[in-house]
Design an enzyme around this catalytic site. Structure first.
Site, PDB file in Angstrom:
ATOM      1  N   LYS A  45     -41.893  31.702 -29.511  1.00  0.00           N
ATOM      2  CA  LYS A  45     -43.020  32.585 -29.814  1.00  0.00           C
ATOM      3  C   LYS A  45     -44.267  31.808 -30.239  1.00  0.00           C
ATOM      4  O   LYS A  45     -45.083  32.287 -31.015  1.00  0.00           O
ATOM      5  CB  LYS A  45     -42.659  33.629 -30.891  1.00  0.00           C
ATOM      6  CG  LYS A  45     -41.274  34.273 -30.774  1.00  0.00           C
ATOM      7  CD  LYS A  45     -40.934  34.688 -29.352  1.00  0.00           C
ATOM      8  CE  LYS A  45     -41.790  35.828 -28.831  1.00  0.00           C
ATOM      9  NZ  LYS A  45     -41.388  36.222 -27.432  1.00  0.00           N
ATOM     10  N   HIS A 101     -36.859  24.358 -26.456  1.00  0.00           N
ATOM     11  CA  HIS A 101     -37.053  24.868 -27.815  1.00  0.00           C
ATOM     12  C   HIS A 101     -36.319  23.981 -28.826  1.00  0.00           C
ATOM     13  O   HIS A 101     -36.316  24.280 -30.020  1.00  0.00           O
ATOM     14  CB  HIS A 101     -36.514  26.296 -27.944  1.00  0.00           C
ATOM     15  CG  HIS A 101     -37.400  27.357 -27.367  1.00  0.00           C
ATOM     16  ND1 HIS A 101     -38.768  27.273 -27.376  1.00  0.00           N
ATOM     17  CD2 HIS A 101     -37.098  28.565 -26.792  1.00  0.00           C
ATOM     18  CE1 HIS A 101     -39.282  28.362 -26.820  1.00  0.00           C
ATOM     19  NE2 HIS A 101     -38.300  29.151 -26.456  1.00  0.00           N
ATOM     20  N   SER A 131     -44.388  37.746 -34.188  1.00  0.00           N
ATOM     21  CA  SER A 131     -43.946  37.883 -32.807  1.00  0.00           C
ATOM     22  C   SER A 131     -42.419  37.907 -32.718  1.00  0.00           C
ATOM     23  O   SER A 131     -41.838  38.697 -31.966  1.00  0.00           O
ATOM     24  CB  SER A 131     -44.507  36.727 -31.966  1.00  0.00           C
ATOM     25  OG  SER A 131     -44.168  36.881 -30.613  1.00  0.00           O
ATOM     26  N   TYR A 184     -51.726  26.952 -30.478  1.00  0.00           N
ATOM     27  CA  TYR A 184     -52.012  28.264 -29.885  1.00  0.00           C
ATOM     28  C   TYR A 184     -53.429  28.692 -30.245  1.00  0.00           C
ATOM     29  O   TYR A 184     -54.168  29.231 -29.419  1.00  0.00           O
ATOM     30  CB  TYR A 184     -50.986  29.241 -30.453  1.00  0.00           C
ATOM     31  CG  TYR A 184     -50.924  30.604 -29.818  1.00  0.00           C
ATOM     32  CD1 TYR A 184     -50.009  30.879 -28.811  1.00  0.00           C
ATOM     33  CD2 TYR A 184     -51.733  31.642 -30.264  1.00  0.00           C
ATOM     34  CE1 TYR A 184     -49.902  32.152 -28.258  1.00  0.00           C
ATOM     35  CE2 TYR A 184     -51.645  32.916 -29.715  1.00  0.00           C
ATOM     36  CZ  TYR A 184     -50.730  33.160 -28.710  1.00  0.00           C
ATOM     37  OH  TYR A 184     -50.638  34.424 -28.167  1.00  0.00           O
ATOM     38  N   PHE A 220     -55.198  35.760 -21.652  1.00  0.00           N
ATOM     39  CA  PHE A 220     -53.986  36.551 -21.875  1.00  0.00           C
ATOM     40  C   PHE A 220     -53.940  37.830 -21.038  1.00  0.00           C
ATOM     41  O   PHE A 220     -52.934  38.133 -20.389  1.00  0.00           O
ATOM     42  CB  PHE A 220     -53.851  36.896 -23.361  1.00  0.00           C
ATOM     43  CG  PHE A 220     -52.554  37.580 -23.697  1.00  0.00           C
ATOM     44  CD1 PHE A 220     -51.389  36.855 -23.841  1.00  0.00           C
ATOM     45  CD2 PHE A 220     -52.506  38.957 -23.858  1.00  0.00           C
ATOM     46  CE1 PHE A 220     -50.183  37.486 -24.141  1.00  0.00           C
ATOM     47  CE2 PHE A 220     -51.308  39.589 -24.160  1.00  0.00           C
ATOM     48  CZ  PHE A 220     -50.150  38.850 -24.301  1.00  0.00           C
ATOM     49  N   GLY A 250     -51.029  38.511 -27.753  1.00  0.00           N
ATOM     50  CA  GLY A 250     -51.682  37.259 -27.402  1.00  0.00           C
ATOM     51  C   GLY A 250     -52.909  36.953 -28.237  1.00  0.00           C
ATOM     52  O   GLY A 250     -53.907  36.455 -27.728  1.00  0.00           O
TER      53      GLY A 250
END
Length: 285
Positions: A45, A101, A131, A184, A220, A250
């Site tokens: 996430k 991950h 998220s 992000y 997004f 997003g």
């Protein structure tokens, strides 16, 4: 269902039985890397799907077919995932792009010998929590999050899939080799600049027009329309998107709509303690 029913403890962290088997983990640990491989390393996430959209477009010089012909989990497969061994990764043309991950020290021996390029994508853990809370409530392979306060405690203690966010982020920040760190939030703030930096790291020369096209396509709201990336083609019934879409909002800062003031304060206290020795300057701080 409970953690004992849905998860396996592997090297000290929970992993999903749906996405990981003894066979897939064996394949992962014996995997042979190439020097020009590209690894997208993320805690769940944190922008994985987004980066799986951007990187193939960069490598292909902006060719839309690079993200329209294969689902994101096939075009940039998870090396530790159940399907990795059946995708004939050895036959993929270079440069191959993979996702993981797993923490840095969980990577297979070949990774440390070859030292492929790594893009480490990080995200504000409060937004990661937000998220993950929604995702856990709609995905069949996840333990139901239960009350938010309980899930928050599990998250902060690392008793969720892939373990502690704090340990994961610190492991990749301390990684040796050819690693690019990006957040992000940086991608949200200036996607065009992020695409430019990623292209430079990947040694791909792109003109201004191509960079702008890639950035526009990967906004997004535009990426969300790509059926190869929005998980609408995933196993039927595995994700209940009437509860929450896989690609949900997003945005940065949605945690303010999720956490109570007391929860946010508690989160900050744990964060400051866990990250007190980290020198890296995060864009969300």
């Amino acid at each position: 269902m409970t953690e004992a029913e849905l998860y396996t403890v592997y090297k000290g962290i929970y992993i999903s039985n749906y996405f990981h088997t003894a066979q897939s983990l064996k394949y992962f640990n014996e995997f042979s890397f190439r020097p020009d491989d590209i690894i997208i390393a993320t805690y769940p996430k944190s922008g994985t799907t987004w980066t799986q959209e951007i990187v193939p477009l960069i490598i292909s010089g902006g060719d839309p077919a690079s993200v329209e012909t294969l689902p994101c989990w096939e075009r940039v497969p998870f090396l530790e995932g159940t399907n990795a061994s059946v995708y004939n990764l050895e036959d993929m043309p270079s440069p191959r792009v993979f996702s993981t991950h797993f923490l840095y020290d969980m990577m297979p021996p070949s990774f440390f010998e070859v030292k492929p390029r790594v893009i480490n994508v990080m995200r504000n853990p409060k937004d990661v929590f937000t998220s993950a809370f929604h995702y856990s409530g709609m995905a069949a392979h996840m333990v139901n999050p239960g009350p938010q306060s309980e899930f928050l405690q599990k998250f902060l203690e690392g008793k969720v899939t892939y373990g502690s966010w704090f340990n994961h982020v610190k492991s990749w920040l301390n990684a040796e080799g050819n690693v690019m760190h990006i957040s992000y939030e940086e991608m949200i703030m200036d996607l065009k600049d992020s695409v430019t930096r990623l292209a430079l790291f990947l040694r791909k020369s792109l003109d201004e027009e191509t960079i702008e096209k890639i950035a526009d396509r990967c906004i997004f709201k535009n990426m969300k329309l790509n059926k190869m990336s929005n998980y609408s083609m995933f196993v039927p019934g595995h994700m209940d998107m009437t509860k929450s879409e896989f690609l949900r909002k997003g945005i940065a800062g949605d945690w303010k709509n999720q956490l109570t003031p007391a929860e946010a304060e508690y989160f900050d206290t744990v964060y400051k303690d866990k990250m007190k020795d980290v020198k890296y300057t995060f864009k969300w701080e």
